[in-house]
Write a protein that holds these residues in place. Structure first.
Motif: not given
Length: 731
Positions: A147-168
């Motif tokens: 779903d979402s990705v974000a990079i740390s302010p110093d550019g050394s890390l990347l985080a990825v939220a793996i949602e595996n979203e539900r079926d509504e």
């Protein structure tokens, strides 16, 4: 809650206790450009039929190139903003899946791509895009749906939220619905490329939330200066803090719930008299204010929506919560999505933190707006600064501090209707424009408004407005035009013998002794007649007139659109001039002008020539309003039904009744030709936003022609209501 009501004809202006919205700010954001993202479609795709969208947006390191995700087209889009006031298409990059989020480090764009075949078999990859060549250079498997990705302010890390979203549609959307989501971490090289593409770190988030703890669905991530990752588990109503390097969970806590008072809770209502208790916040976007404080946009999900945003400390303590204020500001700025009042209201979804200017920017998906606040520091309430109108469905918010720019990607795209997904560009300036109209009574409390469809200014300068059938309750508004912004000071419901009138579609208003004349547009498909109504100063209906049957039976749903009171003559007393929007059956190319004698109830008729559509996509042209001019002519609002770049005809024309001979309902009325008085398109384009469909209300205030637009109650439409003040041209 809004005051209902004082007399329509009350006078006097109080200045104490006025809304914060009437205060001017020395600095703020001004919109300088709008880019319709269909311009990035490749040649083989028809822009008139292809759905495209800008959702999450980021920028190159120097801030001259915008990069956005286009989920419907499965592409990454590019916009050149070397000159931010004149953005140009930069093309797009096809991806092998649906891009969900993107961020930039150095000269590399890192994009989460969803390739899931089903809800139960989620998959995706991290796309590594070289911005110099705009090519996909690598794919890192994520093991689930990002779903979402974000990079740390110093550019050394990347985080990825793996949602595996539900079926509504499965089990009414209730959790758990496995497989569970998690958090994925990458280490980045100096050029922004992942160094552990083949072996990213997966951080287990199960067993933390009280709500469906075995099925976490991470929604959004952000990283602070200390390398801490804030993760929202929206459906689980939980927030997790993770050390991005070690992967250790350092804190986690429930997002909690709120109680709300004085918010609209009934579908279609603008009345803030509802109460909601125990609403789970269910946060979507999150942003770090500093290393100790984070802020969430509490969109809500399957448990509802708390309609606000919250500042938390890292231990889960609530430092401040906006409560009902976003709802009230949306009402005050005429941006309240009344059709969503019974669900999640204005629906805050996006958060952007502009640290250099100490700003918190909150995107309101359903209100098509961004609320701008100033962060006042630890343990202090943020200060409301501005309300920005955006495209429909603001999804991605981005501050570009190095260029003093702010960008909003609005995702809603309807090619058939001409409402396109846009990227709006704003610049920090010393003297930003104020709102053009607000709703605030003399005590500074909000008055909700929208879908404004008729305006009348009498000889004493008193202005009255009406809104149309978007809202179930017919309303009259008292408008103070002399203030900047124009201010709705009071609201009065229109009532009949059974109470508030609810089967009306008010489209025009004219002054009358002790009250007003109104027109209500009919709709044969709904069995609703076109009506002229007389109301007293308290909004009570005192008179009703309908059309002769020989005319009424030929009406389409494009009926009464405006009314003007004409002075009496030696031959008779007051007449009411009623303009129809479009042609009767069998009278193409012209619209009826009805002349009603309110004393006898007799009707006579003329016809007015309608222009042909000028838009390249065709559409139709109709009249929206009628108002008398000081020299005796009548001014008509004539417009096409097109929006944005398709809009080609929005103007004011005049007619004269001096030599006209109206006829009875059985006869063919003579045709009046029009003369253009004002082309409205230049004035409508001055705001640098999307040109809206409906300049709908018009009157004369002294030597000024005042035109007000209709925002359709923020129902898949631009929320902003324009108030155009145009010097009255000479005859």
């Amino acid at each position: 809650m809004p005051r209902l009501h004082r007399s329509l004809l009350c006078t006097g202006i109080a200045t104490a206790g006025l809304s914060l919205s009437l205060a001017s700010h020395a600095e703020g954001l001004s919109q300088i450009a709008t880019f319709e993202v269909h311009h990035n479609l490749t040649a083989e795709l028809d822009p008139e039929t292809t759905v495209t969208a800008a959702e999450i947006i980021t920028a190159s390191a120097d801030g001259t190139l915008l990069i956005y995700t286009d989920s419907p087209a499965e592409r990454l889009g590019f916009i050149d903003i070397t000159d931010p006031a004149a953005p140009t298409a930069g093309g797009s990059l096809a991806l092998e899946g649906e891009p969900t989020s993107v961020s930039v480090s150095a000269d590399t764009a890192l994009v989460g791509v969803n390739t899931s075949s089903s809800y139960t078999s989620p998959s995706g990859f991290l796309g590594v895009v070289d911005l110099s060549s705009r090519q996909l250079n690598a794919q890192c498997d994520l093991g689930g749906q990002p779903d979402s990705v974000a990079i740390s302010p110093d550019g050394s890390l990347l985080a990825v939220a793996i949602e595996n979203e539900r079926d509504e549609d499965h089990n009414d959307g209730e959790l758990p619905q496995l497989p569970a989501g998690d958090l994925v971490m990458f280490d980045l090289a100096a050029d922004g490329t992942p160094t552990n593409c083949e072996a990213p770190r997966h951080i287990d988030l199960t067993g933390l939330a009280e709500v469906a703890g075995d099925d976490p669905e991470p929604e959004f991530v952000d990283i602070n200066d200390a390398g801490q990752v804030a993760v929202t588990l929206q459906e689980n109503n939980h927030i997790v803090i993770v050390d991005g390097t070690s992967g250790d969970i350092t804190d986690h806590f429930s997002a909690g719930s709120v109680d709300l008072e004085q918010v609209p809770t009934e579908k279609g209502s603008l009345t803030a008299n509802g109460q909601l208790n125990g609403l789970a916040r269910e946060p979507d976007a999150v942003g770090w204010l500093d290393n100790q404080r984070l802020v969430t946009a509490n969109e809500g999900d399957y448990q509802g929506g708390s309609r606000g945003f919250t500042i938390f400390s890292t231990d889960g303590s609530v430092i401040w919560d906006s409560g009902n204020t976003l709802e009230q500001f949306a009402l005050e700025y005429g941006a309240y999505p009344a059709g969503r009042a019974g669900k999640k209201g204005a629906e805050p979804e996006g958060i952007e933190i502009w640290k250099e200017r100490e700003l918190i920017l909150v995107g309101l998906e359903r209100a098509a707006s961004v609320a701008v606040y100033r962060d006042m520091g630890t343990n202090q309430a943020p200060q409301f600064m501005q309300w920005l109108s955006t495209g429909v469905g603001p999804e991605g918010l981005l501050a570009i501090p190095q260029r003093d720019l702010f960008v909003v990607a609005a995702e809603e795209d309807d090619p058939e209707a001409g409402l396109r997904s846009t990227v709006n560009i704003y610049q920090w300036q010393q003297t930003p424009p104020a709102a053009e109209i607000i709703g605030a009574d003399d005590n500074g409390e909000e008055i909700g408004f929208g879908a404004l469809s008729g305006l009348s200014v009498d000889s004493n300068g008193q202005a009255l407005l009406v809104s149309d059938s978007v809202y179930p309750e017919a309303r009259l508004y008292q408008l103070e035009l002399s203030s900047m912004p124009a201010r709705i000071r009071d609201v009065t419901p229109v009532s009949d013998a059974d109470g508030p009138a609810r089967d009306l579609d008010l489209e025009g208003i004219a002054p009358a002794a002790g009250g007003a004349w109104l027109v209500s547009e009919g709709n044969p498909e709904q069995g609703r007649a076109n009506q002229v109504l007389g109301v007293d100063a308290d909004g009570n209906i005192t008179e009703r007139f309908t059309l002769p049957e020989v005319v009424a039976e030929r009406m389409t749903r494009f009926g009464f659109e405006g009314i003007a009171a004409l002075p009496g003559t030696d031959q008779g007393g007051e007449r009411l001039a009623v303009i129809f929007q479009r042609a009767l059956e069998g009278e193409e190319g012209r619209a009826r002008l009805g002349l009603l004698d309110p004393t006898s109830g007799d009707w006579q008729f003329l016809s007015v020539a309608l222009s042909d559509p000028l838009s390249p996509v065709g559409g139709w042209v109709g009249f929206s309003e009628i108002t008398p001019l000081p020299d005796g002519r009548l001014a008509l609002l004539e417009r096409d039904n097109q929006v944005g770049e398709r809009a080609a005809l929005k103007r004011v024309v005049t007619i004269s009744l001096e030599d006209a001979t109206p006829v009875g309902p059985e006869s063919t009325p003579p045709l009046l030709e029009t003369r253009e008085l004002v082309d409205l398109l230049p004035a409508m384009a001055e705001s640098q936003g999307v040109i809206v469909d409906k300049p709908e209300a018009m009157s004369v205030d002294g030597d000024t022609l005042v035109v007000i637009t209709d925002n359709d109650g923020v129902d898949d439409s631009i929320a902003r209501t324009r108030v155009l003040r145009i010097p009255l041209p000479e005859a």
